[in-house]
Each structure stands twice: as structure tokens, then as C-alpha cells.
Design a protein around this motif. Structure first.
Motif, PDB file in Angstrom:
ATOM      1  N   ASP A  81      41.390  46.901  29.557  1.00 17.33           N
ATOM      2  CA  ASP A  81      42.151  46.161  30.224  1.00 17.33           C
ATOM      3  C   ASP A  81      41.058  44.833  30.803  1.00 17.33           C
ATOM      4  O   ASP A  81      41.332  44.120  31.589  1.00 17.33           O
ATOM      5  N   TYR A  82      40.087  44.540  29.937  1.00 19.97           N
ATOM      6  CA  TYR A  82      39.291  43.506  30.017  1.00 19.97           C
ATOM      7  C   TYR A  82      40.009  42.259  30.365  1.00 19.97           C
ATOM      8  O   TYR A  82      39.660  41.444  31.372  1.00 19.97           O
ATOM      9  N   HIS A  83      40.910  41.646  29.337  1.00 19.97           N
ATOM     10  CA  HIS A  83      41.365  40.381  29.480  1.00 19.97           C
ATOM     11  C   HIS A  83      42.381  40.334  30.549  1.00 19.97           C
ATOM     12  O   HIS A  83      42.251  39.360  31.279  1.00 19.97           O
ATOM     13  N   GLN A  84      43.057  41.386  31.264  1.00 19.20           N
ATOM     14  CA  GLN A  84      43.744  41.198  32.641  1.00 19.20           C
ATOM     15  C   GLN A  84      42.777  41.214  33.754  1.00 19.20           C
ATOM     16  O   GLN A  84      42.969  40.358  34.524  1.00 19.20           O
ATOM     17  N   LEU A  85      41.728  42.028  33.634  1.00 17.56           N
ATOM     18  CA  LEU A  85      40.829  41.769  34.826  1.00 17.56           C
ATOM     19  C   LEU A  85      40.027  40.463  34.491  1.00 17.56           C
ATOM     20  O   LEU A  85      39.654  39.985  35.810  1.00 17.56           O
ATOM     21  N   GLU A  86      39.806  40.035  33.728  1.00 23.74           N
ATOM     22  CA  GLU A  86      39.273  38.585  33.601  1.00 23.74           C
ATOM     23  C   GLU A  86      40.160  37.605  34.355  1.00 23.74           C
ATOM     24  O   GLU A  86      39.521  36.649  35.136  1.00 23.74           O
ATOM     25  N   PHE A  87      41.215  37.680  33.980  1.00 22.45           N
ATOM     26  CA  PHE A  87      42.342  36.792  34.417  1.00 22.45           C
ATOM     27  C   PHE A  87      42.398  36.933  36.144  1.00 22.45           C
ATOM     28  O   PHE A  87      42.285  35.904  36.634  1.00 22.45           O
ATOM     29  N   ASP A  88      42.565  38.222  36.337  1.00 22.11           N
ATOM     30  CA  ASP A  88      42.778  38.430  37.955  1.00 22.11           C
ATOM     31  C   ASP A  88      41.530  37.845  38.685  1.00 22.11           C
ATOM     32  O   ASP A  88      41.514  37.503  39.786  1.00 22.11           O
ATOM     33  N   MET A  89      40.205  38.313  37.776  1.00 26.61           N
ATOM     34  CA  MET A  89      38.890  37.708  38.680  1.00 26.61           C
ATOM     35  C   MET A  89      39.078  36.083  38.890  1.00 26.61           C
ATOM     36  O   MET A  89      38.433  35.888  39.883  1.00 26.61           O
ATOM     37  N   ARG A  90      39.538  35.491  37.974  1.00 29.95           N
ATOM     38  CA  ARG A  90      39.827  34.097  37.947  1.00 29.95           C
ATOM     39  C   ARG A  90      40.807  33.836  38.911  1.00 29.95           C
ATOM     40  O   ARG A  90      40.253  32.702  39.855  1.00 29.95           O
ATOM     41  N   LEU A  91      41.633  34.501  39.411  1.00 27.75           N
ATOM     42  CA  LEU A  91      42.634  34.406  40.467  1.00 27.75           C
ATOM     43  C   LEU A  91      41.797  34.703  41.778  1.00 27.75           C
ATOM     44  O   LEU A  91      42.054  34.022  42.772  1.00 27.75           O
ATOM     45  N   TYR A  92      41.024  35.580  41.840  1.00 28.38           N
ATOM     46  CA  TYR A  92      40.226  35.844  42.745  1.00 28.38           C
ATOM     47  C   TYR A  92      39.167  34.609  43.233  1.00 28.38           C
ATOM     48  O   TYR A  92      39.187  34.224  44.379  1.00 28.38           O
ATOM     49  N   LEU A  93      38.753  34.001  42.229  1.00 34.17           N
ATOM     50  CA  LEU A  93      37.836  32.680  42.344  1.00 34.17           C
ATOM     51  C   LEU A  93      38.607  31.619  43.002  1.00 34.17           C
ATOM     52  O   LEU A  93      38.329  30.921  43.996  1.00 34.17           O
ATOM     53  N   VAL A  94      39.975  31.606  42.725  1.00 31.40           N
ATOM     54  CA  VAL A  94      40.819  30.649  43.012  1.00 31.40           C
ATOM     55  C   VAL A  94      40.965  30.808  44.625  1.00 31.40           C
ATOM     56  O   VAL A  94      40.816  29.733  45.568  1.00 31.40           O
ATOM     57  N   GLN A  95      41.360  32.287  45.089  1.00 31.87           N
ATOM     58  CA  GLN A  95      41.800  32.525  46.406  1.00 31.87           C
ATOM     59  C   GLN A  95      40.407  32.271  47.113  1.00 31.87           C
ATOM     60  O   GLN A  95      40.315  31.703  48.315  1.00 31.87           O
ATOM     61  N   GLN A  96      39.072  32.476  46.894  1.00 34.21           N
ATOM     62  CA  GLN A  96      37.862  32.275  47.536  1.00 34.21           C
ATOM     63  C   GLN A  96      37.895  30.832  47.800  1.00 34.21           C
ATOM     64  O   GLN A  96      37.355  30.383  48.840  1.00 34.21           O
ATOM     65  N   GLU A  97      37.997  29.934  46.644  1.00 34.41           N
ATOM     66  CA  GLU A  97      37.980  28.456  46.830  1.00 34.41           C
ATOM     67  C   GLU A  97      38.860  28.055  48.167  1.00 34.41           C
ATOM     68  O   GLU A  97      38.457  27.378  48.732  1.00 34.41           O
TER      69      GLU A  97
END
Length: 170
Positions: free
Chosen positions: A150-166
Motif C-alpha cells: 500500500d505504498y502509494h496510499q501511505l505516501e499520499f497520507d504522509m503528505r496529508l500528515y505534512l499538511v496538518q503539521q504545517e
């Protein structure tokens, strides 16, 4: 909208406008953090460079035994998350005496020290894949999916995590 350097959506800039609009709606309703916390409730327990080395080597030994050895594995406070959101892999050549010595290194942004466990796993897989495939090409992503289906989903969700951190930092 904010300028490019302070826009939290820059982490998902390459995605479809409809998807970005959905994420913006979650931000506006303040539901993104809850979505991520529900989907990824546990952070990892890899808190220092030694435990990170052991974590990475476990993956390497399982999926990439024959790849080049790693000389350094560390969390790095200097990695600029926007440009190297997933970490940094490097191939360093040094001259020692009359010989050139080459080393592979993996450094992961310190921002991921407290990230959900799945995101650290995805970042490690990404950086290990670079040992074999230097470019982000089809073979690279196939290798990532081999190690983490599930690499691609995790990469996308990790990007959402960075959005939230910002957003949290504003």
C-alpha cells in the motif's frame, strides 16, 4: 491562498484539483487531523539513530540483501521537508589514501521522529528503493510496492500528515 512557500497544500501540489479541493474542505472543517489520527493512531518507537539503523537494516535484510551496504543511517534535523519530504539518500565518494571509498547513506527528516509508524515504514522503503533505482521511475515504484503493497496510499497520507503539521505550526 497563501504564497507557495507557506501554502500547506504544496505537499500535494501534483495531485488532481478535485482531490486538493477535498483536502481543502477537510482543512476548512478542521477534520483532517481527526481523519489522520483515526487512520494512523500509533506512532513508532524509533526515537534515535541507533534504533533507526536497526529498523532500516531489518527492512534491508528482508527485501534487499544483495543491495549495496549502508554506511550511515540517521535522523537529520537539517533536511528541509519541502524539498526532501521523504528523507535523503546519498552516495558519497571519499578519497582515503590512494583509494576512493564509496558509501551509501540514508537520512530521514527529524520531523518523522514522532510520525505514525506506517509513515516511517513508507519513508524507509522509499529510501531503500533508491539503493537499486536512483530515479523515481516505474521500476522504482514497483520495488516500493513489492516491499510495501500500500505504498502509494501511505505516501499520499504522509503528505496529508505534512499538511496538518504545517497547519499546526501556523
Amino acid at each position: 491562498m497563501n504564497n507557495k512557500s507557506t501554502d500547506p497544500l504544496r505537499y500535494i501540489a501534483g495531485y488532481a484539483p478535485e482531490l486538493k479541493a477535498q483536502i481543502q474542505a477537510m482543512i476548512d472543517k478542521q477534520t483532517l487531523a481527526g481523519y489522520l489520527a483515526k487512520k494512523y493512531p500509533k506512532s513508532h518507537n524509533v526515537g534515535n539513530d541507533k534504533s533507526l539503523r536497526n529498523y532500516v537494516m531489518d527492512f534491508k535484510n528482508e527485501y534487499m540483501k544483495k543491495s549495496a551496504p549502508l554506511s550511515k543511517i540517521a535522523f537529520d534535523n537539517k533536511i528541509h521537508v519541502v524539498h526532501n519530504a521523504l528523507g535523503l539518500h546519498s552516495y558519497v565518494s571519499r578519497v582515503q589514501g590512494g583509494k576512493t571509498k564509496s558509501n551509501n547513506e540514508i537520512r530521514i527528516g527529524a520531523v518523522f521522529k514522532k510520525a505514525p509508524a506506517e509513515f516511517l515504514q513508507m519513508i524507509v522503503v522509499h529510501e531503500l528503493a533508491h539503493l537499486k533505482e536512483k530515479d523515481h521511475n516505474k521500476a522504482f515504484y514497483q520495488l516500493c510496492q513489492h516491499m510495501l503493497p500500500d505504498y502509494h496510499q501511505l505516501e499520499f497520507d504522509m503528505r496529508l500528515y505534512l499538511v496538518q503539521q504545517e497547519i499546526n505550526a501556523q
